[in-house]
Design a protein around this motif. Structure first.
Motif, PDB file in Angstrom:
ATOM      1  N   HIS A  96      20.678  -3.951  -8.565  1.00 53.26           N
ATOM      2  CA  HIS A  96      21.846  -3.511  -9.323  1.00 53.26           C
ATOM      3  C   HIS A  96      22.943  -2.897  -8.446  1.00 53.26           C
ATOM      4  CE1 HIS A  96      23.786  -2.503 -13.098  1.00 53.26           C
ATOM      5  NE2 HIS A  96      24.133  -1.362 -12.535  1.00 53.26           N
ATOM      6  N   ARG A  97      22.560  -1.924  -7.623  1.00 55.05           N
ATOM      7  CA  ARG A  97      23.556  -1.223  -6.790  1.00 55.05           C
ATOM      8  C   ARG A  97      24.198  -2.191  -5.801  1.00 55.05           C
ATOM      9  NH1 ARG A  97      22.337   4.570  -6.926  1.00 55.05           N
ATOM     10  NH2 ARG A  97      21.861   4.821  -9.128  1.00 55.05           N
ATOM     11  N   LEU A  99      24.595  -5.354  -6.201  1.00 48.85           N
ATOM     12  CA  LEU A  99      25.521  -6.226  -6.935  1.00 48.85           C
ATOM     13  C   LEU A  99      26.822  -5.501  -7.246  1.00 48.85           C
ATOM     14  CD1 LEU A  99      23.195  -8.086  -9.427  1.00 48.85           C
ATOM     15  CD2 LEU A  99      24.470  -9.050  -7.540  1.00 48.85           C
ATOM     16  N   PHE A 100      26.720  -4.204  -7.526  1.00 48.33           N
ATOM     17  CA  PHE A 100      27.938  -3.446  -7.814  1.00 48.33           C
ATOM     18  C   PHE A 100      28.910  -3.546  -6.641  1.00 48.33           C
ATOM     19  CE2 PHE A 100      30.483   0.379  -7.504  1.00 48.33           C
ATOM     20  CZ  PHE A 100      31.093   0.385  -8.751  1.00 48.33           C
ATOM     21  N   PHE A 103      30.489  -7.012  -6.259  1.00 50.55           N
ATOM     22  CA  PHE A 103      31.575  -7.298  -7.202  1.00 50.55           C
ATOM     23  C   PHE A 103      32.819  -6.443  -6.938  1.00 50.55           C
ATOM     24  CE2 PHE A 103      28.446  -9.374  -9.942  1.00 50.55           C
ATOM     25  CZ  PHE A 103      29.202 -10.431 -10.396  1.00 50.55           C
ATOM     26  N   PHE A 104      32.606  -5.169  -6.643  1.00 52.85           N
ATOM     27  CA  PHE A 104      33.764  -4.274  -6.622  1.00 52.85           C
ATOM     28  C   PHE A 104      34.225  -3.877  -5.231  1.00 52.85           C
ATOM     29  CE2 PHE A 104      32.115  -3.605 -10.942  1.00 52.85           C
ATOM     30  CZ  PHE A 104      33.253  -4.005 -11.617  1.00 52.85           C
TER      31      PHE A 104
ATOM     32  N   LEU B 200      24.241  -2.766 -17.474  1.00 55.16           N
ATOM     33  CA  LEU B 200      24.082  -1.332 -17.203  1.00 55.16           C
ATOM     34  C   LEU B 200      22.661  -0.931 -17.571  1.00 55.16           C
ATOM     35  CD1 LEU B 200      25.775   1.126 -16.273  1.00 55.16           C
ATOM     36  CD2 LEU B 200      26.053   1.692 -18.644  1.00 55.16           C
ATOM     37  N   LEU B 206      26.744   2.857 -12.851  1.00 64.72           N
ATOM     38  CA  LEU B 206      27.794   1.918 -12.477  1.00 64.72           C
ATOM     39  C   LEU B 206      27.466   0.544 -13.050  1.00 64.72           C
ATOM     40  CD1 LEU B 206      28.176   2.969  -8.753  1.00 64.72           C
ATOM     41  CD2 LEU B 206      29.715   3.506 -10.629  1.00 64.72           C
ATOM     42  N   PRO B 207      28.384  -0.050 -13.804  1.00 64.79           N
ATOM     43  CA  PRO B 207      28.081  -1.343 -14.415  1.00 64.79           C
ATOM     44  C   PRO B 207      28.317  -2.511 -13.461  1.00 64.79           C
ATOM     45  CG  PRO B 207      30.220  -0.581 -15.130  1.00 64.79           C
ATOM     46  CD  PRO B 207      29.702   0.456 -14.179  1.00 64.79           C
ATOM     47  N   VAL B 208      27.547  -3.565 -13.650  1.00 65.22           N
ATOM     48  CA  VAL B 208      27.786  -4.820 -12.943  1.00 65.22           C
ATOM     49  C   VAL B 208      28.293  -5.814 -13.979  1.00 65.22           C
ATOM     50  CG1 VAL B 208      26.650  -6.767 -11.843  1.00 65.22           C
ATOM     51  CG2 VAL B 208      26.141  -4.485 -11.095  1.00 65.22           C
TER      52      VAL B 208
END
Lengths: 317, 245
Positions: A96-97, A99-100, A103-104, B200, B206-208
């Motif tokens: 998850h982290r 991927l964050f 993306f950003f 999430l 933090l959302p993806v």
């Protein structure tokens, strides 16, 4: 705007209008003997082309505005394509982290660097720093199951959807030796060649297709379509050489390479789709064709076209 | 619009809800399509609600599927699987404006009243806050919910209880059964939210921005004399079935 740009863009718009008109006519035939699914595919494809034309038209905005706006729009398209790719990737909670940041941080930064014309940095940002960051961040999250597989799929998504695709707007930053050719026209030529290569391959496959390249992956990609598409694209590219910094032979070679790369790209993305068990990347979103389905061949052709042009047709290496 | 109201009226006529009241017309702005909060207070533009809906749409990129079910302003209980913080906001914003202004997500009071921002958000979503700690006689959550919605509003509930971390849908708590038992004419609409646990997940802030999908299924009702366990099992299956469709 010089007459060459006018001729190229005007010609494309004229053909598109004609295609739209024909499609509209076909749709209104109650029993024309033409497969309605075929007409629907055509209509969707033509609509996508209109959209691409309007995006590329933005590149002609005066001063630096054209470049920045085009880079921004390509960035948004790339973001959406990555979204589709990762959605269909079986990631785990531990990603998850990672991927964050993908993306950003990496996606926007890549396009910011393209806009700043920092070739030294944007050519290595993802394949070096991104590729080191992703496994490191996943390892920090502490989930080792299918570690390399997860790392590799995220890397592949970032590579195809962001890195490769960003080379298309990067064409606008090239300082061509032939000062009479505007980079916006080069980008337009490139997109026209890629899209027409797709269309020619599809049409040749429908008309003469017999030997399927990889029956397990895609039943409508045939050797006849591949070769016929490449031949037609080469002819078209040669015919359009006056709009490019290339001479006849160079234009033919470039078109051939772009066509081959485009077909290979389409096949590769089909293989990934088949592995995930979907028909289109937009499957999750009500079965419509996804953004990634539209840009797959563009992604594979862009870096090759960019580098060949940069090495042989610009002043500074 | 009028057809919908007519349909609502039909339901309340035949459903035996008791009173034959014309449902309050959901108010919307003429200039913008901002839904107004319909909680009986003076009309005000629900800016936060629209903003939350927009952010939820951007981050979860949802597509909405109505399978054997149509959006309607009649009284309903939407019950869904629960995997993410965003679930309530996303499901609420996936409803059309006129339905949304009549629909209240059920949420935990201790969480949503712990800070002014959360309180404001809960008000904008028109959330129905239930005290998990203090449960008195005649003040059971189900009674509170039914009293709050009267005979116009709908509810969004997550019958799994807490947020679920595993892929598998957890077993349903009995609240849904008691809701159905006390108000058998309410339409119980199963909703499946796909991929929200990746947008999430639990424990992340933090959302993806992946793409998710929200499926609304055919409404179910409590059958006459149906045992609690059977009903909850059927309800759970109606949600998990939507994933395959």
């Amino acid at each position: 705007m010089d007459w060459k740009t006018f001729a190229l863009v005007g010609g494309v718009l004229l053909l598109l209008s004609l295609a739209s008109a024909i499609c509209h006519f076909l749709k209104r035939q109650p029993e024309g003997g033409i497969n309605p699914g075929l007409v629907r595919t055509l209509t969707l494809r033509i609509r996508a082309w209109w959209l691409m034309c309007s995006i590329l038209g933005v590149a002609y905005l005066p001063l630096e505005m054209g470049k920045f706006t085009t880079v921004l729009i390509f960035g948004l398209v790339s973001f959406w394509a990555l979204r589709e790719f990762i959605t269909l990737t079986p990631t785990r909670l531990g990603d998850h982290r990672s991927l964050f940041w993908v993306f950003f941080l990496f996606t926007p930064l890549q396009f910011v660097l393209v806009g700043m014309e920092n070739y030294g940095l944007y050519s290595v940002l993802i394949p070096v720093y991104g590729f080191l960051f992703i496994p490191a961040r996943i390892a920090l999250a502490g989930d080792y199951q299918r570690f390399q597989e997860r790392t590799a799929t995220i890397q592949a998504g970032l590579m195809v959807c962001v890195y490769c695709f960003s080379y298309a707007p990067a064409l606008l930053t090239l300082k061509l030796t032939d000062q009479t050719v505007s980079p916006a026209r080069l980008l337009f030529f490139f997109v026209v060649i890629v899209e027409m290569s797709d269309a020619f391959a599809w049409a040749c496959g429908k008309l003469f297709g017999r030997r399927v390249i990889a029956p397990e992956i895609s039943s409508n990609r045939t050797w006849e379509g591949f070769i016929g598409g490449a031949a037609c694209t080469t002819l078209l590219g040669t015919g359009l050489y006056w709009a490019t910094p290339f001479n006849e032979w160079q234009a033919a070679g470039m078109s051939l390479i772009v066509s081959v790369m485009g077909s290979v790209g389409g096949l590769t993305m089909s293989a990934i789709k088949r592995d995930r068990g979907v028909r289109d990347y937009g499957t999750l979103t009500e079965g419509r064709v996804g953004v990634l389905d539209r840009i797959d061949s563009l992604c594979f052709a862009a870096p090759v076209f960019f580098h060949l042009t940069k090495v042989y047709f610009t002043d500074n290496l | 619009m009028d057809e919908r109201l007519e349909a609502t009226r039909q339901v309340s006529l035949t459903g035996g809800a008791g009173t034959l009241r014309w449902p309050r017309r959901p108010r919307t702005s003429r200039l913008f399509d901002f839904p107004a909060v319909n909680d009986g207070q003076p009309l005000r533009w629900n800016m936060t609600g629209s903003l939350l809906a927009l952010v939820a749409k951007l981050f979860s990129g949802y597509t909405v599927r109505w399978i054997d079910c149509q959006p309607d302003t009649c009284q309903r209980v939407y019950f869904a699987n629960h995997t993410s913080h965003l679930d309530a906001i996303v499901l609420w914003s996936a409803l059309p404006h006129d339905v949304r202004s009549l629909t209240r997500p059920v949420a935990a009071k201790d969480y949503w009243e712990s800070s002014p921002i959360r309180r404001h958000m809960a008000r904008s979503l028109n959330a129905l806050l239930i005290d998990r700690k203090e449960i008195k006689v005649h003040q059971s959550p189900v009674d509170l919910m039914l009293r709050a919605i009267g005979d116009t509003q709908s509810l969004i509930v997550f019958p799994e209880g807490g947020r679920n971390t595993s892929e598998e849908l957890g077993s349903f708590k009995s609240g849904l059964y008691y809701l159905a038992k006390k108000r058998p004419e309410l339409e119980l609409v199963p909703v499946h939210m796909d991929n929200m646990n990746r947008v999430l997940p639990r424990g992340e802030y933090l959302p993806v921005p992946l793409l998710s999908c929200i499926s609304f299924g055919a409404p179910i009702w409590l059958e006459r004399g149906e045992p609690k366990v059977e009903f909850l099992k059927r309800a759970r299956e109606s949600v998990s079935r939507l994933k395959e469709l």
